[in-house]
Design a protein around this motif. Structure first.
Motif, PDB file in Angstrom:
ATOM      1  N   UNK A 298       0.835  -1.200   0.000  1.00 31.83           N
ATOM      2  CA  UNK A 298       0.000   0.000   0.000  1.00 31.83           C
ATOM      3  C   UNK A 298       0.869   1.248   0.000  1.00 31.83           C
ATOM      4  N   UNK A 299       0.602   2.141  -0.920  1.00 28.14           N
ATOM      5  CA  UNK A 299       1.277   3.435  -0.951  1.00 28.14           C
ATOM      6  C   UNK A 299       0.312   4.473  -0.373  1.00 28.14           C
ATOM      7  N   UNK A 300       0.570   5.006   0.816  1.00 23.32           N
ATOM      8  CA  UNK A 300      -0.382   5.929   1.427  1.00 23.32           C
ATOM      9  C   UNK A 300      -0.533   7.229   0.645  1.00 23.32           C
ATOM     10  N   UNK A 301       0.399   7.564  -0.230  1.00 21.13           N
ATOM     11  CA  UNK A 301       0.313   8.797  -0.999  1.00 21.13           C
ATOM     12  C   UNK A 301      -0.296   8.575  -2.381  1.00 21.13           C
ATOM     13  N   UNK A 302      -0.825   7.395  -2.638  1.00 20.14           N
ATOM     14  CA  UNK A 302      -1.320   7.098  -3.967  1.00 20.14           C
ATOM     15  C   UNK A 302      -2.606   7.848  -4.294  1.00 20.14           C
ATOM     16  N   UNK A 303      -3.377   8.246  -3.303  1.00 16.02           N
ATOM     17  CA  UNK A 303      -4.635   8.913  -3.581  1.00 16.02           C
ATOM     18  C   UNK A 303      -4.587  10.419  -3.284  1.00 16.02           C
ATOM     19  N   UNK A 304      -3.420  10.996  -3.186  1.00 20.42           N
ATOM     20  CA  UNK A 304      -3.302  12.434  -2.936  1.00 20.42           C
ATOM     21  C   UNK A 304      -3.655  13.191  -4.202  1.00 20.42           C
ATOM     22  N   UNK A 305      -4.527  14.193  -4.061  1.00 19.33           N
ATOM     23  CA  UNK A 305      -4.865  15.026  -5.202  1.00 19.33           C
ATOM     24  C   UNK A 305      -3.766  16.062  -5.392  1.00 19.33           C
ATOM     25  N   UNK A 306      -3.259  16.123  -6.588  1.00 17.11           N
ATOM     26  CA  UNK A 306      -2.247  17.112  -6.938  1.00 17.11           C
ATOM     27  C   UNK A 306      -2.898  18.081  -7.914  1.00 17.11           C
ATOM     28  N   UNK A 307      -3.313  19.223  -7.370  1.00 16.99           N
ATOM     29  CA  UNK A 307      -4.008  20.219  -8.183  1.00 16.99           C
ATOM     30  C   UNK A 307      -3.006  21.030  -8.994  1.00 16.99           C
ATOM     31  N   UNK A 308      -3.391  21.382 -10.213  1.00 15.29           N
ATOM     32  CA  UNK A 308      -2.545  22.240 -11.046  1.00 15.29           C
ATOM     33  C   UNK A 308      -2.438  23.610 -10.388  1.00 15.29           C
TER      34      UNK A 308
END
Length: 102
Positions: free
Chosen positions: A31-41
Motif C-alpha cells: 500500500x502506498x499511502x500517498x497514492x490517492x493524494x490530489x495534486x491540483x494544477x
C-alpha cells in the motif's frame, strides 16, 4: 505438588501471548499511502525540473504532475452581511402608567 502444578500453570499461561503475536495485522507492504493524494494544477512560473510542473498538494506548492484540475476555494466565497435592525426604544410618556416601545 501444589508448587509444581502452579509452576506448570504459570508456564502454560505465559506462552499463550507468544503464539498469538504473529496473528495480528502488520499492515499491507504494497500500500502506498500517498497514492490517492490530489495534486491540483497550480498556475505559477515554472521553476521545476524538466517534465514537472507546479502542483498544490495539501496546501503546499511542489513540483510534480497534476492529477486534478486547479483548486477552487468555494468555502471562501464572499459573504453578504446585513446590518442588524435597530431595537425598539422604550420611553415612558408623561402622565401615563407604564412603558411604551417604539
Amino acid at each position: 505438588m501444589r508448587l509444581l502444578s502452579a509452576a506448570v500453570a504459570a508456564f502454560a499461561l505465559s506462552g499463550t501471548a507468544a503464539f498469538a503475536w504473529g496473528d495480528m495485522y502488520m499492515g499491507d507492504a504494497t500500500n502506498n499511502p500517498n497514492s490517492n493524494m490530489l495534486q491540483h494544477a497550480y498556475h505559477a512560473p515554472n521553476y521545476c525540473p524538466a517534465g514537472l510542473q507546479p502542483v498544490l498538494v495539501g496546501g503546499v506548492v511542489c513540483c510534480g504532475n497534476a492529477n486534478a484540475g486547479p483548486y477552487v476555494n468555494r468555502a471562501g466565497a464572499r459573504k453578504v452581511y446585513h446590518k442588524p435592525a435597530a431595537a425598539p426604544r422604550a420611553y415612558a410618556p408623561a402622565g401615563t402608567k407604564g412603558v411604551v416601545y417604539r
